[in-house]
Enzyme design. Structure first.
Site, PDB file in Angstrom:
ATOM      1  N   ASP A 135       0.848  -1.186   0.000  1.00 18.53           N
ATOM      2  CA  ASP A 135       0.000   0.000   0.000  1.00 18.53           C
ATOM      3  C   ASP A 135       0.887   1.241   0.000  1.00 18.53           C
ATOM      4  OD1 ASP A 135      -2.196  -1.653   0.182  1.00 18.53           O
ATOM      5  OD2 ASP A 135      -2.417  -1.397   2.358  1.00 18.53           O
ATOM      6  N   ASP A 137       1.432   4.690   1.812  1.00 16.50           N
ATOM      7  CA  ASP A 137       1.103   5.440   3.022  1.00 16.50           C
ATOM      8  C   ASP A 137       1.530   6.892   2.846  1.00 16.50           C
ATOM      9  OD1 ASP A 137       0.099   3.273   4.687  1.00 16.50           O
ATOM     10  OD2 ASP A 137       2.151   2.516   4.651  1.00 16.50           O
TER      11      ASP A 137
END
Length: 210
Positions: A135, A137
């Protein structure tokens, strides 16, 4: 003694200079290994003495995380998330393609923003930690009120990226997840130095028990 001249460090900053000799006796062997290799530590939220910084060490696997305290006098270098938004890299992981995709969206906000988490760590160090399913961030510094409508619009814009993006709004009193603030819940979780609590407005000083 020569004092360092770094500005006040903030959560998600990466710090270099922690001596292996300063590690607590209960630190796992992998912590001494990565610190000995010169890896940075990341600033975390916690209440510590004024001459110290709460930090965390990351290892080679997701379960290797260790919290400790670093003396401010030991800091030799500091890299903030904002310094990583334009770092050139040959890596082609989806998470870094997503960073390029959303760069114009974030710039239009007119607020300081930066890259945290695994992507920030790799961009700052060159140490490969990203993978296909990573992911992205991000942090967005919001010293003044950022409305729920603004949050919802930003979530929609970020959802068009090639990978999932998790963004934290950094308020004067702590951090709140963008997606949570964009939702319908009356209260959201604010992560502060003295712990996490539910608040109605992350830009107002929360009071315990309120």
């Amino acid at each position: 003694m020569v004092m360092n001249t770094f500005p006040p460090v903030q959560p998600h900053d990466l710090l270099w200079g922690l001596p292996v000799a300063a590690l607590p006796t209960d630190a796992p062997a992998w912590v001494a290994e990565v610190i000995g290799l010169g890896h940075p530590v990341v600033v975390r939220r916690a209440l510590v003495a004024d001459d110290c910084v709460a930090v965390g060490v990351r290892g080679r696997t997701r379960d290797q995380r260790f919290a400790l305290v670093m003396k401010r006098a030991d800091i030799s270098r500091c890299v903030q998330p904002e310094q990583l938004i334009d770092v050139a890299t040959d890596s082609e992981w989806p998470v870094l393609e997503a960073l390029r995709q959303i760069h114009p969206v974030m710039q239009k906000l007119g607020l300081p923003w930066g890259v945290a988490g695994s992507a920030g760590f790799e961009l700052a160090t060159g140490i490969p930690v990203l993978h296909q399913a990573s992911d992205l961030d991000l942090i967005l510094r919001t010293p003044h009120f950022f409305s729920r409508q603004q949050a919802a619009e930003l979530v929609t814009a970020l959802d068009g990226a090639i990978c999932r993006i998790d963004l934290q709004l950094q308020t004067p009193f702590g951090a709140v997840a963008l997606r949570e603030w964009a939702g319908a819940a009356r209260q959201v979780l604010l992560k502060a130095d003295d712990g996490a609590r539910l608040v109605s407005n992350p830009w107002h000083l929360p009071e315990r028990g309120a």
